[in-house]
Design an enzyme around this catalytic site. Structure first.
Site, PDB file in Angstrom:
ATOM      1  N   HIS A 196      33.280  11.955  24.578  1.00 31.24           N
ATOM      2  CA  HIS A 196      32.708  12.636  25.594  1.00 31.24           C
ATOM      3  C   HIS A 196      32.413  11.532  26.757  1.00 31.24           C
ATOM      4  CE1 HIS A 196      28.510  12.627  24.338  1.00 31.24           C
ATOM      5  NE2 HIS A 196      28.117  12.024  25.622  1.00 31.24           N
TER       6      HIS A 196
ATOM      7  N   ASP B 119      32.780  13.902  17.816  1.00 26.17           N
ATOM      8  CA  ASP B 119      32.560  13.276  19.227  1.00 26.17           C
ATOM      9  C   ASP B 119      32.803  11.932  19.120  1.00 26.17           C
ATOM     10  OD1 ASP B 119      32.003  12.747  21.852  1.00 26.17           O
ATOM     11  OD2 ASP B 119      30.202  14.118  21.797  1.00 26.17           O
TER      12      ASP B 119
ATOM     13  N   SER C 130      24.203   8.243  24.375  1.00 21.93           N
ATOM     14  CA  SER C 130      25.500   8.813  23.693  1.00 21.93           C
ATOM     15  C   SER C 130      26.246   7.568  23.284  1.00 21.93           C
ATOM     16  CB  SER C 130      26.309   9.877  24.718  1.00 21.93           C
ATOM     17  OG  SER C 130      25.946  10.992  24.766  1.00 21.93           O
TER      18      SER C 130
HETATM   19  N1  ARG Z   1      25.021  16.813  25.545  1.00 21.48           N
HETATM   20  C1  ARG Z   1      25.374  15.589  25.138  1.00 21.48           C
HETATM   21  C2  ARG Z   1      25.192  14.803  26.303  1.00 21.48           C
HETATM   22  O1  ARG Z   1      24.216  15.019  27.026  1.00 21.48           O
HETATM   23  C3  ARG Z   1      27.052  15.828  25.014  1.00 21.48           C
HETATM   24  C4  ARG Z   1      27.892  16.103  26.361  1.00 21.48           C
HETATM   25  C5  ARG Z   1      29.142  16.108  26.168  1.00 21.48           C
HETATM   26  N2  ARG Z   1      29.590  17.201  27.209  1.00 21.48           N
HETATM   27  C6  ARG Z   1      29.747  18.383  27.101  1.00 21.48           C
HETATM   28  N3  ARG Z   1      29.821  18.902  28.370  1.00 21.48           N
HETATM   29  N4  ARG Z   1      29.912  19.079  26.220  1.00 21.48           N
HETATM   30  O2  ARG Z   1      25.752  14.183  26.874  1.00 21.48           O
HETATM   31  N1  GLU Z   2      25.098  13.360  25.065  1.00 24.65           N
HETATM   32  C1  GLU Z   2      24.262  12.402  25.873  1.00 24.65           C
HETATM   33  C2  GLU Z   2      24.728  11.236  26.392  1.00 24.65           C
HETATM   34  O1  GLU Z   2      25.808  11.299  27.093  1.00 24.65           O
HETATM   35  C3  GLU Z   2      23.078  11.942  24.820  1.00 24.65           C
HETATM   36  C4  GLU Z   2      22.340  13.165  24.465  1.00 24.65           C
HETATM   37  C5  GLU Z   2      21.012  12.952  24.947  1.00 24.65           C
HETATM   38  O2  GLU Z   2      20.810  13.342  26.308  1.00 24.65           O
HETATM   39  O3  GLU Z   2      20.253  12.587  24.223  1.00 24.65           O
HETATM   40  O4  GLU Z   2      24.076  10.281  26.781  1.00 24.65           O
END
Ligand code: ARG
Ligand code: GLU
Length: 720
Positions: free
Chosen positions: A87, A223, A655
């Protein structure tokens, strides 16, 4: 020997009473030796603080990088190969894709370095060194310096520290405030500009579970994506050039094939973006009860529209994939955050704390002089600020909600050239730029989707913002069409030069003085520019003033809190600078009667398999590997581990961060947090705040067995 350790830990208990047991915190690399290393070693870490951060020898920090503007990555070979999340690389991968070469849907693997694809605009930043420069930055200011002067002096001190730090080098310096401006650190960085895409699995692996599983444990997302840093022949940063060669890093992470078990030490080393752990209850109330619920609602609508269209057409899926995940990601997190804050009673807890704090202030004359006004001032400020913040945030959700506003507004600077009597050469150049912009823009644009978005945001805007805060041009448009936005949108979109690539390019080519004078009558253009002016005139100025006041209060409140709780181990809020979080692999209790284990497996992927739903459609090749149990050296107990959780304190920006074991080897790549604990940006919850990592063995298995790109493993250092 035993006695000595005992004596040391008693001493340690006395000096750092509350530092014991803290898994919470994002710590400063150069201060690990001073504040953290003992506890880390107690938790199982076998190396020294110098192995993490040092300016005297190659160490882990040389292999951790800021990927683009907001993710982390780490170097895993002596030839500049790096791994980050799928991502994180997604925007770049999409840019390189077309329907014929859809690297999002199908994945991509360069089979030699010659096949690695340059990513224009992508940069990688690596920290060379950091330094506490508080004294230099605060020289010339004291408690009595008026706020405006304070800012001016500090800015000029910072400029000097920065330019001194990098004089005569190609490095870049930045000085950043910590603890709300009570401390300042200098960061000297090296930024690389030739970065190439090496490989990524298809979205059915790299984005497996998509939005449904996002922020959720148990998770089965592969991922990750791979890139390579290139440098010139002297190993220095350079713009893209065929002559460039793979970068030779000072350090790269060895990779462990051993896997993890409950209780194992883990450390996350990366770039957390932003947290607000020390703000007053009023702030939490404003954000979680007032602003975010409204922003969540409007995004819900946008996401429904995009998803419905994406499900009908693979081209729309490709075009809107990145846009939708961008909107959906925070949208979902905010919902989890609101639930988490309620469950923990964060506002109530903060209020109790504020009461005790107030008693402490009241009990001493000199404290009263410094701090008695703090909380009342916060209360008054936030009660006014919440309206301004809502209007500002919501208006921007509305006018960024339909892209037609953006393309219409892009005409503004060309039109301005005519009133400035610019030369035809300048005008020609501006036109070329617009055509170039259009090439990128329309590649990912669908007018029908955008029209639906337009109707939705126009409707919700009027319903959710009080009339006095609505852009007047919007109100007259609404009256004109009697609130029937959909009827009007159909005609507007059909006629507009802004909703079709060819029409737009024709329009730009034929643009002249008369078109320039008519531009302001175009509804999209007039709404877009009126909303910008309205916010600038009525909202931003006030908001900026309030922000400056809040910053000033924050600085004092932070300092006061540190005096109020001298025993507490404070860590600075995240600010997109390099940090260390540490803890242990750990399952958790999600809710009544539900206990989660700490890892997921390929068997679990097969349990989720559903060819009817694209996000759960396991690729055939992966199914085959699973059927034949063709797992090679990546298996553990007859299964391949996919993700695991630990209690490291992380946030957005982390991330792609390396997850490191007790020996300093890479065991995973951080990519998310678990739902029940995502309020950790405001309050960490030891029982439920968990970071989610990709098990590095799953990445290796996919590269080797699924993609047949096993030659990439030859440059890595794998440890059995
Ligand atoms: N939640 C993770 C982060 O904050 C993964 C995001 C990937 N994007 C998504 N929309 N699934 O970024
Ligand atoms: N997916 C998040 C990022 O893009 C990390 C997840 C979080 O927020 O801890 O950095």
């Amino acid at each position: 020997m035993k006695k000595k350790i005992f004596a040391i830990s008693i001493l340690f208990l006395i000096i750092f009473p509350s530092r014991i047991r803290a898994d919470e915190g994002m710590w400063i690399p150069m201060l690990i030796e001073k504040y953290n290393i003992r506890l880390m070693q107690e938790k199982g870490f076998k190396l020294s603080a110098e192995d993490i951060y040092s300016v005297n020898k190659a160490c882990m920090k040389d292999a951790v990088l800021l990927f683009g503007g907001g993710c982390t990555g780490e170097i895993i070979s002596g030839q500049g190969l790096l791994i980050t999340n799928h991502h994180c690389g997604r925007g770049n991968i999409q840019q390189l894709s077309s329907l014929e070469h859809d690297y999002i849907a199908n994945g991509y693997w360069a089979l030699s370095q010659g096949e690695e694809l340059p990513c224009p605009g992508l940069s990688i930043t690596i920290l060379k060194r950091m330094e506490d420069v508080t004294e230099k930055v605060l020289s010339g200011v004291n408690d009595n310096t008026p706020a405006e002067d304070r800012q001016t002096i500090i800015s000029s001190n910072i400029a000097k520290v920065q330019s001194d730090a990098v004089a005569g080098t190609h490095y870049r310096a930045s000085v950043r405030p910590f603890f709300m401006g009570n401390q300042y650190f200098l960061f000297v960085n090296e930024t690389f500009r030739d970065v190439r895409f090496v490989g990524a699995p298809p979205a059915t692996i790299g984005n497996f579970g998509s939005e449904t599983d996002n922020w959720i444990w148990p998770r089965h997302t592969g991922d990750f994506s791979l890139f390579r840093i290139y440098a010139d022949k002297s190993n220095n940063p350079s713009d893209f050039s065929k002559e460039n060669v793979p970068y030779k890093p000072a350090y790269f992470f060895p990779i462990s094939l051993k896997g993890v078990k409950e209780g194992d030490f883990t450390m996350v080393f990366g770039y957390p973006g932003s947290t607000v752990e020390y703000v007053p209850s009023y702030y939490i109330d404003m954000v979680s009860n007032y602003i975010n619920p409204k922003i969540i609602d409007i995004r819900t609508r946008k996401i429904e529209i995009m998803e419905a269209a994406m499900n009908t057409d693979p081209l729309i899926r490709l075009q809107y994939f990145v846009k939708k995940s961008g909107i959906a990601n925070s949208w979902k997190k905010w919902q989890g955050e609101i639930l988490g804050l309620k469950k923990m009673g964060t506002i109530g807890k903060k209020q109790q704390y504020e009461e005790k704090f107030t008693q402490w202030v009241d009990s001493d004359q000199s404290r009263r002089e410094k701090y008695a006004n703090l909380l009342p001032l916060y209360r008054d400020l936030y009660s006014k600020m919440k309206t301004y913040r809502l209007v500002s945030d919501y208006t921007s959700e509305v006018f960024s909600g339909a892209e037609v506003f953006r393309i219409a507004k892009s005409m503004g600077s060309l039109a301005a050239l005519y009133s400035e009597n610019a030369s035809s050469e300048e005008i020609g150049k501006a036109k070329d730029n617009l055509v170039a912009f259009a090439n990128g823009f329309f590649k990912n644009y669908n007018a029908i989707v955008d029209r639906k978005l337009f109707e939705a945001v126009m409707t919700m805007y009027g319903e959710n913002i009080e009339t006095q805060w609505l852009v007047p041009e919007y109100l007259s448009y609404k009256n004109r069409v009697k609130g029937n936005f959909s009827g009007s949108a159909e005609k507007l979109f059909a006629r507009s030069p802004f909703t079709d690539e060819n029409k737009f390019k024709e329009y730009v080519k034929g643009f002249n003085k008369s078109a320039a004078s008519k531009l302001k009558n175009d509804l999209f253009y007039s709404l877009a520019s009126a909303s910008e002016n309205f916010i600038n005139e009525k909202v931003s100025g006030e908001l900026m003033k309030m922000n400056i006041q809040v910053q000033e209060l924050n600085r004092l409140y932070m300092r006061a809190q540190m005096e109020f709780e001298p025993e507490k181990a404070f860590y600075p809020d995240a600010n997109l600078t390099l940090r260390v979080a540490y803890g242990n692999v750990s399952g958790y209790k999600a809710k009544d009667a539900v206990l989660y284990e700490n890892s997921t497996t390929l068997n679990g992927i097969m349990e989720k398999d559903n060819p009817e739903i694209i996000d759960y459609d396991v690729p055939d090749k992966l199914k085959e590997l699973w059927k034949n149990k063709d797992y090679g050296r990546y298996a553990e107990n007859g299964d391949v581990h996919v993700c695991f959780i630990a209690n490291n304190h992380t946030t957005g920006g982390n991330s792609g961060s390396p997850v490191i074991n007790a020996e300093g080897q890479l065991i995973g790549v951080n990519f998310d947090r678990a739902w029940e604990g995502v309020a950790s940006d405001m309050q960490y919850n030891p029982g439920q705040s968990r970071n989610i990592s990709l098990d590095i063995r799953y990445a290796l298995f996919i590269i080797d067995k699924f993609a047949g790109a096993g030659y990439l493993l030859d440059e890595m250092k794998l440890i059995q």
